[in-house]
Design an enzyme around this catalytic site. Structure first.
Site, PDB file in Angstrom:
ATOM      1  N   GLU A 185     -16.041   6.700   4.090  1.00  0.00           N
ATOM      2  CA  GLU A 185     -15.334   6.261   5.292  1.00  0.00           C
ATOM      3  C   GLU A 185     -15.985   6.767   6.574  1.00  0.00           C
ATOM      4  O   GLU A 185     -16.715   7.759   6.576  1.00  0.00           O
ATOM      5  CB  GLU A 185     -13.884   6.737   5.237  1.00  0.00           C
ATOM      6  CG  GLU A 185     -13.177   6.192   4.023  1.00  0.00           C
ATOM      7  CD  GLU A 185     -11.751   5.755   4.303  1.00  0.00           C
ATOM      8  OE1 GLU A 185     -11.486   5.160   5.362  1.00  0.00           O
ATOM      9  OE2 GLU A 185     -10.924   6.007   3.428  1.00  0.00           O
ATOM     10  N   ARG A 207       0.835  -1.203   0.000  1.00  0.00           N
ATOM     11  CA  ARG A 207       0.000   0.000   0.000  1.00  0.00           C
ATOM     12  C   ARG A 207       0.870   1.253   0.000  1.00  0.00           C
ATOM     13  O   ARG A 207       0.540   2.246  -0.651  1.00  0.00           O
ATOM     14  CB  ARG A 207      -0.942  -0.022   1.208  1.00  0.00           C
ATOM     15  CG  ARG A 207      -1.976   1.094   1.156  1.00  0.00           C
ATOM     16  CD  ARG A 207      -3.052   0.908   2.198  1.00  0.00           C
ATOM     17  NE  ARG A 207      -2.516   0.991   3.545  1.00  0.00           N
ATOM     18  CZ  ARG A 207      -3.212   0.669   4.639  1.00  0.00           C
ATOM     19  NH1 ARG A 207      -4.458   0.231   4.539  1.00  0.00           N
ATOM     20  NH2 ARG A 207      -2.668   0.774   5.831  1.00  0.00           N
ATOM     21  N   LYS A 250      -2.610   6.609   1.340  1.00  0.00           N
ATOM     22  CA  LYS A 250      -2.517   6.952   2.770  1.00  0.00           C
ATOM     23  C   LYS A 250      -1.583   8.146   2.910  1.00  0.00           C
ATOM     24  O   LYS A 250      -0.401   7.998   3.204  1.00  0.00           O
ATOM     25  CB  LYS A 250      -2.021   5.737   3.556  1.00  0.00           C
ATOM     26  CG  LYS A 250      -2.437   5.792   5.035  1.00  0.00           C
ATOM     27  CD  LYS A 250      -2.257   4.440   5.707  1.00  0.00           C
ATOM     28  CE  LYS A 250      -2.631   4.493   7.167  1.00  0.00           C
ATOM     29  NZ  LYS A 250      -4.078   4.455   7.399  1.00  0.00           N
TER      30      LYS A 250
END
Ligand SMILES: *Cc1c(COP(=O)(O)O)cnc(C)c1O
Length: 340
Positions: free
Chosen positions: A220, A81, A184
């Site tokens: 989210e 990721r 992220k």
């Protein structure tokens, strides 16, 4: 244990542990990287991370098992990721092996700070990759720094999981579909502070974001992914959107729900108007593992899941997942990385 820490009363606070890993990228390559006891970074004032947010981070945990050993959970997923986040911001990738090795080194070097089995506490690892060096124009940095530091953190929920109320942040977006929501990166968090503050001030655990185009489909829950279990108890659904950060915890839950509890699982659009298909819902991520969602408030409406307590399937999935992480339950192939 020789260190003097009250393991049962840890929160989520920075602690200056003895060691962290640091590695630099310059002239097209990474150096070997090393452990250091210096917890201060010295970087150029024109570093792109400081002005234009060219940086990404990760979060994962080291767990102490009953036999006293220490293990990481799916650290290869965090490594991959971070490579995706690096691609998004035109940063060099940290090789997966280098990332895993660095995480193991940090957990091992600070092993005394991995909390004892049975406390629910863990050693949290925070990798970051940032653009540094002289570079005031808007262009990718020419030098990068990759570091992983660690700190012991408490079990998120003191007396067990606490069902929490959430508020739909209809006047805010966290990220755009073709922006950085799926990476992220720190900017997404800076962009979520206002909505989080608004939700907290109104008595809610955090804000829920809807899709940035229609403001209808769930994205989210604060900085965690959403999942819901349908009233027939047969399906576990989770929202699908390019601006949701792909949570390692979420994909682990999808896998366990399917292979161990026989649920059908699907990533799909979930309308804020269709919450009544669910009898249980939760927010998931490394830090909190699973936060059961008690209710979601949207405008004047409040939808409560089941009786507002932890649902039976949510509890089962939580026990299975944490059982695997702490080594009490057999893990699917490739999920556990012992630090040796
Ligand atoms: C890190 C993060 C999550 C949770 O991901 P995990 O891999 O499960 O820890 C969810 N949403 C956002 C926005 C995140 O940054």
């Amino acid at each position: 244990m020789t260190v003097n820490i009250d393991w049962n009363n840890l929160g989520f606070e920075y602690m200056n542990l003895p060691y962290r890993y640091i590695s630099y990228w310059k002239d097209g390559q990474w150096d070997d990287g090393k452990l250091t006891d210096n917890n201060m970074l010295t970087i150029n004032e024109s570093s792109p991370i400081l002005h234009y947010g060219q940086g990404a981070f990760e979060g994962l945990k080291a767990y102490r098992t009953k036999s006293g050993k220490v293990q990481l959970f799916r650290v290869d997923r965090n490594a991959k990721r971070m490579q995706n986040s690096a691609d998004k911001l035109l940063m060099p990738q940290v090789p997966v092996d280098k990332f895993i090795d660095a995480a193991k080194q940090v957990a091992k070097a600070n092993e005394e700070y991995v909390p004892p089995y049975g406390t629910g506490a863990t050693l949290y690892l925070r990798p970051i990759l940032i653009g540094i060096g002289e570079n005031i124009g808007v262009s990718p940095a020419k030098e990068y720094l990759f570091t992983i530091f660690a700190m012991p953190v408490g079990s998120y929920f003191k007396g067990g999981m606490v069902p929490t109320k959430f508020l739909v942040a209809d006047n805010f977006d966290r990220a755009a579909h073709f922006g950085t929501g799926g990476a992220k990166v720190g900017g997404n968090y800076a962009a979520s502070l206002q909505a989080g503050k608004y939700a907290h001030e109104h008595g809610y655990g955090d804000a829920i974001y809807l899709d940035p185009i229609h403001h209808e489909y769930l994205e989210e829950v604060g900085s965690a992914n959403f999942f819901g279990i349908t009233k027939d108890g047969k399906r576990l659904l989770t929202p699908k959107s390019p601006s949701i950060l792909p949570s390692v915890t979420k994909y682990s839950i999808l896998d366990l729900a399917k292979t161990r509890f026989g649920l059908e699982t699907e990533e799909t659009q979930i309308s804020i108007h269709d919450l009544d298909q669910f009898s249980e819902a939760g927010a998931c991520g490394t830090a909190a593992v699973i936060t059961p969602i008690k209710s979601i408030t949207y405008g004047d409406d409040e939808y409560t899941f089941g009786d507002g307590e932890i649902g039976p399937m949510t509890q089962k999935i939580y026990d299975e997942l944490t059982g695997i992480q702490f080594g009490d339950v057999k893990a699917p192939e490739g999920w556990i990385f012992p630090i040796d």
